[in-house]
Scaffold this active site. Structure first.
Site, PDB file in Angstrom:
ATOM      1  N   ASP A  50       0.860  -1.178   0.000  1.00  0.00           N
ATOM      2  CA  ASP A  50       0.000   0.000   0.000  1.00  0.00           C
ATOM      3  C   ASP A  50       0.904   1.237   0.000  1.00  0.00           C
ATOM      4  OD1 ASP A  50      -3.052   0.820   0.804  1.00  0.00           O
ATOM      5  OD2 ASP A  50      -1.602   2.209   1.654  1.00  0.00           O
ATOM      6  N   ILE A  51       0.559   2.237  -0.792  1.00  0.00           N
ATOM      7  CA  ILE A  51       1.375   3.441  -0.884  1.00  0.00           C
ATOM      8  C   ILE A  51       1.217   4.264   0.393  1.00  0.00           C
ATOM      9  CG2 ILE A  51       1.850   5.540  -2.205  1.00  0.00           C
ATOM     10  CD1 ILE A  51       0.581   4.156  -4.622  1.00  0.00           C
ATOM     11  N   ASN A 105      -2.297  13.186  -3.121  1.00  0.00           N
ATOM     12  CA  ASN A 105      -3.445  13.707  -3.868  1.00  0.00           C
ATOM     13  C   ASN A 105      -3.843  15.100  -3.381  1.00  0.00           C
ATOM     14  OD1 ASN A 105      -3.955  11.685  -5.757  1.00  0.00           O
ATOM     15  ND2 ASN A 105      -5.064  10.444  -4.279  1.00  0.00           N
ATOM     16  N   ASP A 115      -2.288   9.873  -9.923  1.00  0.00           N
ATOM     17  CA  ASP A 115      -2.401   8.860 -10.976  1.00  0.00           C
ATOM     18  C   ASP A 115      -1.037   8.563 -11.591  1.00  0.00           C
ATOM     19  OD1 ASP A 115      -5.095   8.717 -10.561  1.00  0.00           O
ATOM     20  OD2 ASP A 115      -5.657   9.913 -12.310  1.00  0.00           O
ATOM     21  N   GLU A 148      -5.033   2.440  -3.817  1.00  0.00           N
ATOM     22  CA  GLU A 148      -3.576   2.501  -3.838  1.00  0.00           C
ATOM     23  C   GLU A 148      -2.968   1.224  -3.286  1.00  0.00           C
ATOM     24  OE1 GLU A 148      -4.905   4.669  -0.036  1.00  0.00           O
ATOM     25  OE2 GLU A 148      -5.544   4.566  -2.121  1.00  0.00           O
TER      26      GLU A 148
END
Length: 323
Positions: free
Chosen positions: A201-202, A209, A218, A244
């Site tokens: 997971d980021i 964002n 993106d 994500e």
């Protein structure tokens, strides 16, 4: 001008129509991904009004497409249900409303998949009509057959790709991930072979964002997908399973080896500049298939390991056991 002058003109016209169909399929992919992302954001108490507006606009654009046939009303009906459950959950984030939101987003996912298949059938019907029309002419039969074979293969392969892969990252989507995981779990159980799952997971993706905008977010997703694809083997299956969140199915691989893979991916991502976003890190969870596991329990154990990695400071890899 030869008697077969009409063939390249008609072939060009058909290709243009098919391209329009492909654009509709691509929009369906964006809609499908946006709805899943919306549900994830809302469950994390982050309002996704921008995504709601995006889906509304995309559905409006799709409303003029004959390609969707009877699938469009189902899409619109299910989308309205997702929106109702979203606003209901915002007003009262009770567990039952969360379940309703998840169930409606999953229902929308199934309906959008059916819309893809409907579009594929519609395009193949165009090809059959094209073949019938060309069959009326007796000139250049070999060229006509070649065009038909090429177009049919192109449409089928392209639409099948869109139905199985995420349009943004080109990673496998959740539908394909589930099919592969089901198959690999059965194989590991039957042959008593290793099977591992790496999910990551980021870290702080919402901040990316919020700070830089969704276009930069993106771009980060696409860049990370590229890094992963360059660092896994051909028999590994890389999938986007959430907004994500990503997974790598690793057959014939022990948990220790999968941890090493997770570490390689984590370090490779950290070393890769992400443009405006700068350096981006991920947290990794690894689990190895063990007796009694199924696709859900294997994912849950990998997800528990991912949670530990985040809890212990992020940008690290945790392992949740094996046989």
């Amino acid at each position: 001008m030869g008697a077969n002058w009409y063939e390249p003109l008609y072939a060009g016209y058909t290709a243009e129509i098919l391209q329009n169909d492909a654009q509709i399929i691509n929009k369906l992919g964006l809609i499908r991904g946006s709805v899943q992302r919306l549900a994830n954001l809302e469950l994390m108490q982050m309002e996704g009004d921008e995504l709601i507006h995006q889906v509304d606009e995309l559905l409006k654009e799709c409303s003029v497409a004959r390609t969707l046939g009877t699938s469009l009303p189902d899409l619109q009906t299910n989308w309205e249900q997702v929106k109702r459950n979203t606003f209901m959950y915002r007003q009262n984030p009770a567990n039952e409303h969360a379940v309703q939101l998840v169930e409606s987003s999953e229902a929308f996912w199934n309906v959008s998949n059916e819309a893809v298949f409907s579009a594929q059938r519609f395009s193949e019907k165009k090809l059959r009509n094209f073949k019938s029309l060309m069959g009326l002419f007796v000139i250049t039969w070999s060229l006509t057959a070649w065009i038909l074979v090429w177009l049919k293969r192109y449409v089928r392969d392209f639409l099948e790709y869109l139905a199985n892969y995420d349009s943004l990252t080109k990673a496998a989507n959740r539908a394909l991930y589930r099919r592969v995981m089901e198959r690999e779990c059965k194989r590991a159980r039957r042959k008593n072979q290793h099977l591992s799952l790496v999910i990551f997971d980021i870290d702080h993706f919402k901040e990316i964002n919020d700070t830089h905008g969704h276009s930069v977010g993106d771009s980060v997703l696409r860049s990370i997908a590229g890094v992963v694809k360059r660092n896994i083997e051909k028999n590994h299956v890389f999938a986007r399973v959430g907004g994500e969140e990503f997974a790598v199915i690793v057959p014939d691989t022990s948990g220790e080896e999968a941890v090493q893979l997770g570490e390689r991916l984590r370090k490779a991502i950290e070393r890769t500049p992400m443009g405006t976003a700068g350096s981006v890190t991920v947290s990794v969870g690894v689990a190895e298939f063990r007796e009694g596991d199924d696709p859900i329990t294997l994912f849950e154990r990998a997800d528990d390991a991912l949670y530990k990695a985040k809890k212990h400071g992020r940008n690290q890899t945790e392992w949740n056991g094996g046989w």
